[in-house]
Design an enzyme around this catalytic site. Sequence first.
Site, PDB file in Angstrom:
ATOM      1  N   LYS A 199      -0.412  -8.039   7.839  1.00  0.00           N
ATOM      2  CA  LYS A 199      -1.000  -9.141   7.093  1.00  0.00           C
ATOM      3  C   LYS A 199      -2.337  -8.269   6.203  1.00  0.00           C
ATOM      4  O   LYS A 199      -3.100  -7.845   7.195  1.00  0.00           O
ATOM      5  CB  LYS A 199      -1.721  -9.817   8.212  1.00  0.00           C
ATOM      6  N   LYS A 234       2.580 -10.751   5.241  1.00  0.00           N
ATOM      7  CA  LYS A 234       1.705 -11.912   4.760  1.00  0.00           C
ATOM      8  C   LYS A 234       0.653 -11.139   3.955  1.00  0.00           C
ATOM      9  O   LYS A 234       0.049 -10.401   4.442  1.00  0.00           O
ATOM     10  CB  LYS A 234       1.397 -12.710   5.707  1.00  0.00           C
TER      11      LYS A 234
END
Length: 269
Positions: free
Chosen positions: A137, A189
């Site tokens: 992320k 992500k």
Amino acid sequence: TLTHLERRLNAGLHRVLVVGVCDRPSLDLPLQQGFCVSTLLRQARQRWRDSLTLIADVGLSPYQTCGHSVLLSKADDVLIDEEGSYVAAARLAEAFIAAGADAVAPCLSLPRQTGAIRAHLDAAGLEHGEILPYTIKFSSSLYGPYREAIGSDLGLLRKSYQFDQGDAELALGQLREDLSQGAVGTIVKPALPYLDLLARTASTISQPVAVYHVSGEYMMAIQAAGTGLIHADDYFDEVHAAFRRCGARYVIGYAADHFLRWQSSQRDR
């Protein structure tokens, strides 16, 4: 909300990531018996049993007005309260697994997030609950629409504890840590700026890899389509084809209808 889920199930979608949005954010809210996320998980589990896979987000950002996904030290609002963050996320995970979630998705961007939650769930007798962390992320401006939706004060502010855009090796190191601590898979992500990491991750591990097409990526496409500059169906077809080429097993995001249509078109070929 159950009606919404039923429409998705009828269309062929059988996995759902549930994220809380609170009018008055508080870390104590998810621990209450009637909290909306727990209620949805409980009702969906009772209604559809094992025909629906329920994953609950255990990020802390929806439950703090500051919008941070970690707890900050009360003595210094720049320093991270790492142990407190683990405890808070583990409590959310326990509440959601107990309510019927099959798995939880922590996004603290801290090194022991998976291990701390795994130990807490096991101690609570919830060994069946799985952990699918947002491991890879990155700090990104593309979370802006989501932050606005949850009332976060962060705006487009970058977070120092999320991975820097150029530091792929640190992200891959965290991937090894999460898997060793009991993760059943991982989430990359955002999506499009990190297709190289998606491909590297999918080719490196045998566990499922999901990619999160985040709010900013989705909204830019929708707004461009609204001007007539791009065709939404064609664009999302390209996006989803790219995710599959890179090895994503699952796609998380706001374009479920488009993805279901794309899947159907692939089967019809």
